[in-house]
Every structure is written in C-alpha cells, then in structure tokens.
Scaffold this motif. Sequence first.
Motif, PDB file in Angstrom:
ATOM      1  N   GLN A 480      11.401   3.443   2.495  1.00 38.37           N
ATOM      2  CA  GLN A 480      12.425   2.709   3.238  1.00 38.37           C
ATOM      3  C   GLN A 480      12.678   3.323   4.616  1.00 38.37           C
ATOM      4  N   GLU A 481      12.789   4.632   4.647  1.00 38.61           N
ATOM      5  CA  GLU A 481      13.019   5.334   5.911  1.00 38.61           C
ATOM      6  C   GLU A 481      12.158   6.587   5.952  1.00 38.61           C
ATOM      7  N   ALA A 482      11.455   6.772   7.064  1.00 43.59           N
ATOM      8  CA  ALA A 482      10.676   7.991   7.293  1.00 43.59           C
ATOM      9  C   ALA A 482      10.937   8.448   8.721  1.00 43.59           C
ATOM     10  N   PRO A 483      12.171   8.888   9.011  1.00 46.58           N
ATOM     11  CA  PRO A 483      12.577   9.176  10.393  1.00 46.58           C
ATOM     12  C   PRO A 483      11.815  10.313  11.054  1.00 46.58           C
ATOM     13  N   ASP A 484      11.168  11.161  10.260  1.00 50.10           N
ATOM     14  CA  ASP A 484      10.420  12.276  10.847  1.00 50.10           C
ATOM     15  C   ASP A 484       8.977  11.905  11.162  1.00 50.10           C
ATOM     16  N   LYS A 485       8.620  10.625  10.931  1.00 45.24           N
ATOM     17  CA  LYS A 485       7.259  10.167  11.178  1.00 45.24           C
ATOM     18  C   LYS A 485       7.210   9.312  12.445  1.00 45.24           C
ATOM     19  N   ALA A 486       6.093   9.412  13.170  1.00 47.31           N
ATOM     20  CA  ALA A 486       5.878   8.556  14.334  1.00 47.31           C
ATOM     21  C   ALA A 486       5.561   7.135  13.863  1.00 47.31           C
ATOM     22  N   CYS A 487       5.722   6.171  14.781  1.00 49.41           N
ATOM     23  CA  CYS A 487       5.494   4.766  14.432  1.00 49.41           C
ATOM     24  C   CYS A 487       4.131   4.547  13.784  1.00 49.41           C
ATOM     25  N   ASP A 488       3.087   5.136  14.366  1.00 45.02           N
ATOM     26  CA  ASP A 488       1.744   4.884  13.851  1.00 45.02           C
ATOM     27  C   ASP A 488       1.448   5.638  12.557  1.00 45.02           C
ATOM     28  N   GLU A 489       2.395   6.460  12.106  1.00 48.80           N
ATOM     29  CA  GLU A 489       2.229   7.181  10.844  1.00 48.80           C
ATOM     30  C   GLU A 489       2.891   6.452   9.681  1.00 48.80           C
ATOM     31  N   ILE A 490       3.691   5.418   9.982  1.00 49.98           N
ATOM     32  CA  ILE A 490       4.403   4.698   8.931  1.00 49.98           C
ATOM     33  C   ILE A 490       3.546   3.537   8.458  1.00 49.98           C
ATOM     34  N   ALA A 491       2.771   3.784   7.425  1.00 48.90           N
ATOM     35  CA  ALA A 491       1.885   2.787   6.840  1.00 48.90           C
ATOM     36  C   ALA A 491       1.781   3.065   5.348  1.00 48.90           C
ATOM     37  N   GLY A 492       1.617   1.992   4.573  1.00 47.41           N
ATOM     38  CA  GLY A 492       1.578   2.150   3.126  1.00 47.41           C
ATOM     39  C   GLY A 492       0.506   3.085   2.640  1.00 47.41           C
ATOM     40  N   GLY A 493      -0.698   2.990   3.245  1.00 51.64           N
ATOM     41  CA  GLY A 493      -1.788   3.843   2.810  1.00 51.64           C
ATOM     42  C   GLY A 493      -1.544   5.301   3.104  1.00 51.64           C
ATOM     43  N   GLN A 494      -1.083   5.601   4.313  1.00 52.96           N
ATOM     44  CA  GLN A 494      -0.870   6.986   4.726  1.00 52.96           C
ATOM     45  C   GLN A 494       0.250   7.661   3.950  1.00 52.96           C
ATOM     46  N   LEU A 495       1.362   6.959   3.762  1.00 51.01           N
ATOM     47  CA  LEU A 495       2.529   7.580   3.126  1.00 51.01           C
ATOM     48  C   LEU A 495       2.576   7.341   1.618  1.00 51.01           C
TER      49      LEU A 495
END
Length: 510
Positions: A480-495
């Motif tokens: 829901q929230e990943a505030p410590d991640k950059a925009c391009d790091e917020i993806a279902g596969g990566q996280l």
Amino acid sequence: MNKPIRGVAIFCMLLFLALMVNVTYLQFVKANSYNTDPRNARVAEASYSRERGQILVGDEPIATSKPSDDQYKYLRVYPEAGARIYAPVTGYLQLGSQTGIERSQNAVLTGEDPELFVNRLVDLLKGDTSQGGNVVLTLNAAAQKAAFEGLRDTLGPRGEGAVVALQPKTGRILAMASYPSYDPNELATHDSKKASAAYTQLAKDPRQPLLNRAIQTRLFPGSTFKLVTGSAAIQNGDYHAGDQVPAGASYRPPGTTRTISNDGRSQCSPGRISFAAALDWSCNTTFAQLAVQLGPEKMRKQAEAFGFNSDYLLDLKGQAQSVYPTGVAVPQSDGGGTRELSQAETAQTGIGQFDVQSTPLQMAMVTAAIANQGRVMRPYLVDQVQTAGFDVLRSTDPEELNPSAISAQTAREMTDLLVSVVDNGTASPAAIPGVKVAGKTGTAQRTSTRCSAGGKPPYAWFVSFAPAENAQVAVAVMIQEAPDKACDEIAGGQLGGPIAKAVMEAVLKK
C-alpha cells in the motif's frame, strides 16, 4: 373514588406495568445479549476469574493466560516472539473490549460455548475452577513469519502492506500478515491507564497499525485483476491460451478521448500478439480490449464467481467486501439512480482500475481458485476447537463456495499462461528452483498523475501459486505504501515477488 384519585391510580398502574415489562424484557429477552456483551464490566471481570483458553498455531500458543496477583486472577499474554506477527489475527483482550479471534471465538475461549458444557459440569462436580477451551488456527508458523518479516524488511519502518496465503484445495489460511502491526500485550495490561494510553496512541497513528489490511483494506488491484479478465475471456469462449489477442501501443475505448497505454513496454506494440506474451508483459491494451469485448455484465459475473461483491470469511469480523462495480451513480440533475458501465469504464475495469477494489484475501482467493481447477473454497482460520485438556471437540471441514467459478479447462489454460509469466515475463522474482511457479504482477495507479510527474505512488501487487501442477499454496501480496522507495522501484515484481517467494518456500519447505 373521585376523578383525580382515579387518574393518579391509573397512571401509577401504567408505570408499574411499564416497569414489569421492562424487567421482563431485560431479564429474559436481552439477558443473553448482555451476558455476552464484552462491554459488560461484570461479565468481563468474571471472565478474568478463570483461565482463558489458548490460541494455538500448531502446538505453540500465540495467546495464553497466566496467573495475576492483582484484583483479576489471570492476565492475557501474547508471547513476545510472535506478538506483532500474529496481532492482526489474534486481536487483543482488554477489559470491556475484544478484537480478532479473541472476539469471534470468545465463547470457546471463556468456556461458555455449549460444546464445553460437559467440561464445565465436570469441573463443578470436582470443585475445580472452570477453564476455557483452546482454538487451533490454520496458520503455518513459518509462512506467517516469512510474510510479516518480508513486509517489514522490504517496506521499512514507514511502509504499509499485507500478505495472505491460502491452501487452494481447502481454503485454509496459511498466512495472514498485516504491516505495520502492534504489541497486544500493551493493550491487555490490567493497568487501565496504561492500556488506555496505548490504545489512544495506536488509534491516532496515521499508519493505522490496528487495521488488519489483509481483510479490511481494499485498493485498486491493478494488473493482478487481469487473472479475472483473462479467465472471463477464456471461459466465455472468446479466446484460448494459444490464441492471438488484440494489443497495440495504445488503445482508445469507444466513447472517450483518453487512451490506455502500456507504460513503454514495446512487446505489447503489435496489433495482435500471443495471449502468453500479453500476460507475460501485462499489456494493458490487450486486457482493456478483452473487457470491452466481454461487456460489463460478463465481467461482473466472472468477478462475482470468484467472490467479489460478497462476504465469505466467518472467523474474523470486519471483512471489507471486494467490489466490481454494479453500476455508476447518475446525478440527481439527470434523474438520479444508476446506469450500466460505459465501454470506457469497462475497459478500465479490465486492468483493475476505475471502481474495482480488492482486499488481499480476495486476490488470494482468485489465485487459489485458478490453482484449484476453478473451485472457490471458503477461507477459514479456525482449524479446531479443543477442551483445556487438548481433546478435539470440533474440526472445520472445507467448504466450497463455488464449485465452478471457471471450468477446469479454463483453469489449466490460465495456469499455463501464469507459469509463462514467471518463466518469461514480469513475475520472475517469484521463481523457485526446481518448482513450477505461476504468478502475476500488478501496479495500480491511484491518481491520474503518475508518481514520476508529482502524483501519488502506485499500489504494488503480486499473486502466485506453487507447485503449478498441484498447488499447495496461493499467495497475494499487497504493497500500500513504500515511502522509502523511488517511483521506479514501486512495482509488484520488485517488491512483492520476493515476499511471495519466501512465503511459498516456507510452505513447501524449500
């Protein structure tokens, strides 16, 4: 008797009758309700006078009671090692307040359940203090730990998310983790001032640690909803897994000037591509067009076959219904009421946007149904009810909610497509050596302005099951929230992919 005295007598008689009716109502009609109400202080105090039953995962207690030297005889204790890991499921016991399993199974845990009558009678005849019964949960300790620690380590101290893992053939909930969490021991203390202060602090926390996000938070499911759209397209005979499907670099649904794109994925650009490639690379243009071809009625029917727009969890209160829109509100100025979805709105639902909303539990159920040859099982948390001496009083039998949400053939075709997504596409982070895994990523936009352009970050999802040919576990991860991640790091596969992999490995003991 003169008129004034007669009037007073009649008034007094009416008051007396009203008093008798009220006493009768309270003592006979409402007695059971008041006796079982956790806000009843006398009942709450009485429940602390006897040992409350344990909540168990396997043979290990995750909630137990120990003798107390204050005005209450027992204190509810949640072992520190798993207190936060299990808190969203166990809930907490506080004077006048219960949540989670502590609430839904209160009659068993206090010993008041009718199934424990004989045990209470034997204790009475022996002169022993009656004890509550035990509740054994379906959770897999290793999977629950992997789910919680995966969220914590991936999202950091400011993140928010949830994980649900199911056993596809039965509906057993193997993991239900919500992050952030809380320590229920702080709320179970007999020091009412400390308990009140702890609750106030948790209630005011903007990250809502008291919320069980696995069942109480619903968000746009994004591309994980393509499991529903793809299933509907195959089930209705429009396409098969080996067919070519419509694609394209962009798609403008009829009736709108707004286009749907693929976020630069060139693999989706040809006008027609294989169904496998469309799912491998999560081509929005494909699934938007499939949804328009199907129409809102068939899309809604398929979503509801998987469990959308309904309640199904019995063991915990507060489940939020997942939603496939049943219509769109019409302004009062235009006559009011509702209308059917337009083609443009239907296109958006095909990629898990517009008004589609899902909980992690619901997406786990969709995934599990595909893994279970199209059968949707009721999810459940309570495996057994036991006496204090660990004798089994009742075991939960698996229950089919829908024996054919999709046909077995459709399920096999969808499984083959989802295995390809892990082997060749965006879901590769969930790959487990030596195990055939099926999976799908999802990234759902929450605003029209993208994160990189100053909008809010997207939600990230991941769903998977393994082994694909005989699934033992199906997982849904929601970020829901990943505030410590950059925009391009917020993806279902990566996280979400690595978290799902860890949970599957824990169940499969890889």
